[in-house]
Design a protein around this motif. Structure first.
Motif, PDB file in Angstrom:
ATOM      1  N   HIS A  70      -9.446   2.108  -3.566  1.00  0.00           N
ATOM      2  CA  HIS A  70      -8.528   2.880  -2.723  1.00  0.00           C
ATOM      3  C   HIS A  70      -7.442   1.939  -2.223  1.00  0.00           C
ATOM      4  CE1 HIS A  70     -11.819   5.780  -2.717  1.00  0.00           C
ATOM      5  NE2 HIS A  70     -10.948   6.663  -2.302  1.00  0.00           N
ATOM      6  N   ALA A  71      -6.185   2.188  -2.605  1.00  0.00           N
ATOM      7  CA  ALA A  71      -5.088   1.312  -2.180  1.00  0.00           C
ATOM      8  C   ALA A  71      -5.028   1.308  -0.655  1.00  0.00           C
ATOM      9  CB  ALA A  71      -3.772   1.800  -2.767  1.00  0.00           C
ATOM     10  N   GLY A  72      -4.785   0.128  -0.077  1.00  0.00           N
ATOM     11  CA  GLY A  72      -4.512   0.097   1.349  1.00  0.00           C
ATOM     12  C   GLY A  72      -5.707  -0.092   2.261  1.00  0.00           C
ATOM     13  N   VAL A  73      -6.911  -0.291   1.707  1.00  0.00           N
ATOM     14  CA  VAL A  73      -8.067  -0.484   2.595  1.00  0.00           C
ATOM     15  C   VAL A  73      -7.950  -1.819   3.328  1.00  0.00           C
ATOM     16  CG1 VAL A  73     -10.572  -0.594   2.788  1.00  0.00           C
ATOM     17  CG2 VAL A  73      -9.523   0.906   1.100  1.00  0.00           C
ATOM     18  N   ALA A  74      -7.546  -2.878   2.580  1.00  0.00           N
ATOM     19  CA  ALA A  74      -7.401  -4.187   3.230  1.00  0.00           C
ATOM     20  C   ALA A  74      -6.401  -4.066   4.377  1.00  0.00           C
ATOM     21  CB  ALA A  74      -6.951  -5.238   2.227  1.00  0.00           C
ATOM     22  N   ASP A  75      -5.383  -3.239   4.157  1.00  0.00           N
ATOM     23  CA  ASP A  75      -4.386  -3.118   5.210  1.00  0.00           C
ATOM     24  C   ASP A  75      -4.924  -2.397   6.441  1.00  0.00           C
ATOM     25  OD1 ASP A  75      -1.733  -3.653   6.098  1.00  0.00           O
ATOM     26  OD2 ASP A  75      -1.541  -1.474   6.158  1.00  0.00           O
ATOM     27  N   ARG A  76      -5.899  -1.517   6.245  1.00  0.00           N
ATOM     28  CA  ARG A  76      -6.488  -0.847   7.412  1.00  0.00           C
ATOM     29  C   ARG A  76      -7.187  -1.847   8.313  1.00  0.00           C
ATOM     30  NH1 ARG A  76      -9.655   4.364   5.395  1.00  0.00           N
ATOM     31  NH2 ARG A  76     -10.625   4.229   7.449  1.00  0.00           N
ATOM     32  N   LEU A  77      -7.450  -3.028   7.766  1.00  0.00           N
ATOM     33  CA  LEU A  77      -8.084  -4.086   8.538  1.00  0.00           C
ATOM     34  C   LEU A  77      -7.027  -4.970   9.217  1.00  0.00           C
ATOM     35  CD1 LEU A  77     -10.943  -6.204   7.273  1.00  0.00           C
ATOM     36  CD2 LEU A  77      -8.760  -7.291   7.223  1.00  0.00           C
ATOM     37  N   PHE A  78      -5.916  -5.206   8.526  1.00  0.00           N
ATOM     38  CA  PHE A  78      -4.890  -6.079   9.105  1.00  0.00           C
ATOM     39  C   PHE A  78      -4.252  -5.450  10.343  1.00  0.00           C
ATOM     40  CE2 PHE A  78      -4.490  -7.555   4.529  1.00  0.00           C
ATOM     41  CZ  PHE A  78      -5.156  -8.741   4.751  1.00  0.00           C
ATOM     42  N   LYS A  79      -3.998  -4.147  10.280  1.00  0.00           N
ATOM     43  CA  LYS A  79      -3.251  -3.512  11.369  1.00  0.00           C
ATOM     44  C   LYS A  79      -3.975  -3.617  12.719  1.00  0.00           C
ATOM     45  CE  LYS A  79      -0.462   0.050  12.954  1.00  0.00           C
ATOM     46  NZ  LYS A  79      -0.437  -0.418  14.338  1.00  0.00           N
TER      47      LYS A  79
ATOM     48  N   GLU B 139       7.376  -3.752  -9.646  1.00  0.00           N
ATOM     49  CA  GLU B 139       7.487  -3.050  -8.371  1.00  0.00           C
ATOM     50  C   GLU B 139       6.946  -3.907  -7.226  1.00  0.00           C
ATOM     51  OE1 GLU B 139       5.722   0.825  -8.465  1.00  0.00           O
ATOM     52  OE2 GLU B 139       6.559   1.333  -6.493  1.00  0.00           O
ATOM     53  N   ALA B 140       5.818  -4.596  -7.488  1.00  0.00           N
ATOM     54  CA  ALA B 140       5.229  -5.438  -6.440  1.00  0.00           C
ATOM     55  C   ALA B 140       6.175  -6.591  -6.088  1.00  0.00           C
ATOM     56  CB  ALA B 140       3.879  -5.973  -6.895  1.00  0.00           C
ATOM     57  N   ALA B 141       6.851  -7.137  -7.097  1.00  0.00           N
ATOM     58  CA  ALA B 141       7.785  -8.244  -6.849  1.00  0.00           C
ATOM     59  C   ALA B 141       8.963  -7.747  -6.012  1.00  0.00           C
ATOM     60  CB  ALA B 141       8.262  -8.839  -8.180  1.00  0.00           C
ATOM     61  N   ALA B 142       9.442  -6.547  -6.326  1.00  0.00           N
ATOM     62  CA  ALA B 142      10.579  -6.004  -5.570  1.00  0.00           C
ATOM     63  C   ALA B 142      10.194  -5.778  -4.106  1.00  0.00           C
ATOM     64  CB  ALA B 142      11.046  -4.695  -6.215  1.00  0.00           C
TER      65      ALA B 142
ATOM     66  N   ALA C  43       0.842  -1.203   0.000  1.00  0.00           N
ATOM     67  CA  ALA C  43       0.000   0.000   0.000  1.00  0.00           C
ATOM     68  C   ALA C  43       0.878   1.254   0.000  1.00  0.00           C
ATOM     69  CB  ALA C  43      -0.929   0.003   1.214  1.00  0.00           C
ATOM     70  N   ALA C  44       1.969   1.191   0.761  1.00  0.00           N
ATOM     71  CA  ALA C  44       2.865   2.357   0.825  1.00  0.00           C
ATOM     72  C   ALA C  44       3.457   2.654  -0.551  1.00  0.00           C
ATOM     73  CB  ALA C  44       3.974   2.110   1.845  1.00  0.00           C
ATOM     74  N   ALA C  45       3.616   1.605  -1.364  1.00  0.00           N
ATOM     75  CA  ALA C  45       4.145   1.807  -2.721  1.00  0.00           C
ATOM     76  C   ALA C  45       3.019   2.179  -3.690  1.00  0.00           C
ATOM     77  CB  ALA C  45       4.866   0.550  -3.186  1.00  0.00           C
ATOM     78  N   GLY C  46       1.794   2.348  -3.170  1.00  0.00           N
ATOM     79  CA  GLY C  46       0.660   2.758  -4.014  1.00  0.00           C
ATOM     80  C   GLY C  46       0.161   1.649  -4.927  1.00  0.00           C
ATOM     81  N   ILE C  47       0.472   0.387  -4.564  1.00  0.00           N
ATOM     82  CA  ILE C  47       0.067  -0.731  -5.421  1.00  0.00           C
ATOM     83  C   ILE C  47      -1.268  -1.296  -4.939  1.00  0.00           C
ATOM     84  CG2 ILE C  47       0.672  -3.088  -6.160  1.00  0.00           C
ATOM     85  CD1 ILE C  47       3.640  -2.168  -5.792  1.00  0.00           C
ATOM     86  N   THR C  48      -2.234  -1.395  -5.850  1.00  0.00           N
ATOM     87  CA  THR C  48      -3.528  -1.973  -5.494  1.00  0.00           C
ATOM     88  C   THR C  48      -3.444  -3.483  -5.667  1.00  0.00           C
ATOM     89  OG1 THR C  48      -4.569   0.011  -6.322  1.00  0.00           O
ATOM     90  CG2 THR C  48      -6.012  -1.862  -5.924  1.00  0.00           C
ATOM     91  N   VAL C  49      -3.740  -4.181  -4.584  1.00  0.00           N
ATOM     92  CA  VAL C  49      -3.656  -5.636  -4.582  1.00  0.00           C
ATOM     93  C   VAL C  49      -5.047  -6.187  -4.833  1.00  0.00           C
ATOM     94  CG1 VAL C  49      -3.162  -7.625  -3.122  1.00  0.00           C
ATOM     95  CG2 VAL C  49      -1.709  -5.612  -3.023  1.00  0.00           C
ATOM     96  N   ASP C  50      -5.107  -7.290  -5.584  1.00  0.00           N
ATOM     97  CA  ASP C  50      -6.433  -7.789  -5.919  1.00  0.00           C
ATOM     98  C   ASP C  50      -6.741  -9.080  -5.164  1.00  0.00           C
ATOM     99  OD1 ASP C  50      -8.810  -8.235  -7.036  1.00  0.00           O
ATOM    100  OD2 ASP C  50      -8.055  -8.822  -8.988  1.00  0.00           O
TER     101      ASP C  50
END
Ligand code: ADP
Ligand code: ASP
Ligand code: MG
Length: 592
Positions: A536-545, A315-318, A283-290
């Motif tokens: 919105h990138a990072g929504v799933a992460d707002r749940l993990f944290k 970028e996602a692989a890196a 999410a910090a890299a602005g990548i939307t995960v599916d």
């Protein structure tokens, strides 16, 4: 006197003759007594040509200058469109995004609309002229020109319709409406007379290029009826409406995202915090995960797989390689030649056996499914890119989409009727396009079935879900992991009362493949609903944290544009509800 927004896409204004024909449509509507706002795209492939031109100057053009360049495409077409209306003896004024007052954030190339001023447009309409608005562009708070992302003129059109309180937004394009799948991929595709907002949102975000997905977020949030029709042919169209008026069915459409990549972090620690570490970095890299899939985990270790658009693959692989090293994981594996086929239908949630039907069709075509995720209204399967078109055809036929269902609404009856109401949450939004979270609820009555050691061959998943359907089981969330060493895992949830029967059916089906069924625990499902959850990138992460901080492990997660579901152990249900409602800014639930 109605107010309509008419949007003409690139092919509809590709040359002077087409611009004149489109202008005549706007004039006819104006002469019939309506107030008309036209939104125009760049002519034909002009945006592609400009992208190409920049590439000839430098491999890494500045994002700000790219937007400055790309916005010129629409500036050309609005001026020509206004001239065409003048030539027909009517008044028209062309406006750029900046002249209208379309204010966006500063993310060049993918800016989101914060607000739109209606003053200037309203004044011109009052004076009796037609407004010709440039699609796809706005300005940020510093006056820099921004663009909304490829295909973004649809979003300009629906957003303008929303702020102006237009009676309808009409999208004129090169097809006669929304089809059951892309007619360029499958000639048997058929136009739908109507489709629900949620379905269109999902189809667009899962790959159907006909509408910019974000335009449907506006339509749903602000209650804008959208009509999609041909620029070149008068005749029937498609209305995009709330689900109760659109008469949805188990599958309304099939979407294909051809350019996907899969990344797996292998042998990561199976403990709270692992998912958060992975997805916060992305999410910090602005990548939307599916698609996100985590295996059940053995010996304290698990695999986490997800997909991203091919453009984000390197970028996602890196990022994943770095996070894998930090977590002490085994490493990563990837595939950059996969495609995602999805069946979408609001009626899916009410019918048994839908997943089985889809996997059976794919297996019968000899196609292997690499990963599966579902939500209430969609089933997505990851396949090899070479199998993509055949998979679309198989799934389309399996749901009988080439013929109209009896429930489909008669043509014409949809265009009238009350305007849908805006969602309650809209009043609380600061920016028009901000993530809109409506609610978070707990369902403590589910059980989780996990099958391990399934062979990686066509048909294994199909047999499991055929057995579930034969047992009359109502299957909710499904995930199939990416296979390791030729073996995959499938997990799904069923109502807790059916746990025993589900375990029995799964055991029999699994045994036929040398696979086994793990314990079937009672689990809790938390569902967060809203609009823009995946875009919105990072929504799933707002749940993990917050779950990580509370020491709660996540068993399954799935996402759609309007829902984020997570499965945790039943004993953590209430606590999860509390921390998630807090994390998403919702008031505490009354019963918890
Ligand atoms: P415009 O330039 O008018 O915005 P687009 O090219 O963006 O037009 O969108 C129209 C195209 O979308 C169609 O030509 C069609 O190939 C493609 N498409 C993809 N999925 C669908 C679908 N489900 N229904 C209709 N068209 C689709
Ligand atoms: N001209 C822009 C594009 O080609 C925006 C649009 O057509 O919607 O992406
Ligand atoms: Mg388009």
């Amino acid at each position: 006197m109605a107010l309509v927004v008419q949007k003409f896409g690139g092919t509809s204004v590709a040359d002077a003759a087409k611009i004149k024909a489109a202008a005549a449509k706007a004039v006819a509507r104006h002469d019939a007594g309506d107030r008309v706002v036209v939104v125009v795209s760049a002519m034909g492939h002009q945006t592609d040509l400009l992208v190409d031109l920049a590439g000839q100057i430098t491999a890494q053009p500045s994002a700000r200058e790219m937007d400055m360049l790309l916005s010129t495409g629409e500036q050309v077409s609005v001026a020509l469109f206004a001239m065409a209306i003048h030539a027909l003896g009517r008044e028209a004024v062309s406006l750029t995004g900046s002249q209208i007052g379309i204010r966006t954030d500063s993310r060049h190339g993918k800016a989101r609309i914060k607000s739109i001023s209606t003053t200037k447009v309203a004044k011109i309409l009052e004076g009796g002229a037609i407004v010709i608005a440039a699609g796809f562009q706005g300005t940020d708070q510093h006056g820099n020109i921004t663009t909304l992302g490829r295909g973004g003129s649809d979003t300009t059109a629906v957003a303008l319709a929303a702020v102006l309180g237009a009676d309808r937004c009409e999208i004129y394009t090169d097809v006669e409406g929304i089809y059951t799948t892309d007619p360029r991929i499958l000639p048997a595709a058929r136009r739908l007379s109507s489709i629900a907002y949620e379905e269109m949102l999902e189809l667009a975000s899962l790959g159907a290029g006909v509408m910019h997905a974000r335009s449907i977020e506006f339509a749903k949030k602000f209650g804008v009826p959208v009509m999609v029709r041909s620029s070149f042919k008068d005749g029937p169209s498609t209305m995009i409406l709330p689900a109760d008026r659109a008469k949805p069915r188990p599958a309304s459409g099939i979407a294909l995202a051809r350019d996907e990549a899969r990344i797996t972090l292998e042998d990561v620690p199976d403990e709270p915090g692992t998912s958060h570490a992975v997805f916060s970095a992305l999410a910090a890299a602005g990548i939307t995960v599916d698609m996100i899939v985590q295996n059940a985990g053995q010996g304290g270790q698990t695999d986490i797989s997800f997909t991203v658009a091919s453009d984000d693959f390197q970028e996602a692989a890196a990022v994943s390689r770095r996070v894998a090293a930090e977590l002490g994981a085994g490493g990563i594996s990837c595939d950059d030649d996969v495609a995602k086929v999805s069946a979408v239908g609001v009626g899916m949630a009410r019918e048994e056996g839908v997943a089985g039907r889809m996997f059976q069709a794919v297996a019968a075509a000899g196609i292997n499914v690499r990963m599966i995720t579902t939500s209430e209204i969609k089933i997505s399967a990851l396949v090899d890119r070479a199998d993509a078109n055949a998979a679309v055809a198989a799934v389309h036929a399996a749901f009988g989409l080439e013929t109209p269902s009896p429930a489909e609404v008669a043509e014409g009856s949809l265009e009238e009727g009350p305007k849908p109401s805006p969602l309650e949450v809209v009043r609380r939004l600061k920016g028009m396009e901000d993530l809109a979270i409506e609610d978070c609820v707990l369902d403590s009555s589910q059980a989780l079935v996990t099958i391990v050691g399934l062979p990686d061959t066509p048909g294994a998943a199909a047999e499991i879900f055929a057995a579930a359907a034969a047992a009359g089981l109502f299957v909710d969330m499904i995930v199939q992991s990416h296979p390791r060493n030729g073996r995959a895992e499938i997990s799904f949830t069923v109502p807790a009362g059916d746990a025993e029967r589900a375990a029995e059916a799964a055991r029999t089906a699994a045994a036929a493949h040398g696979a086994t069924v793990a314990d079937v625990p009672h689990v809790a499902k938390l569902s967060i609903t809203g609009v823009g959850i995946r875009s919105h990138a990072g929504v799933a992460d707002r749940l993990f944290k917050p779950l990580t901080d509370a020491g709660i492990n996540i068993d399954l997660v799935n996402t759609s544009e309007t829902r984020l579901n997570v499965i945790v152990a039943a004993k953590h249900g209430k606590k999860s509800l509390r921390v998630l409602r807090k994390a998403f800014g919702l008031p505490a639930a009354k019963s918890s």
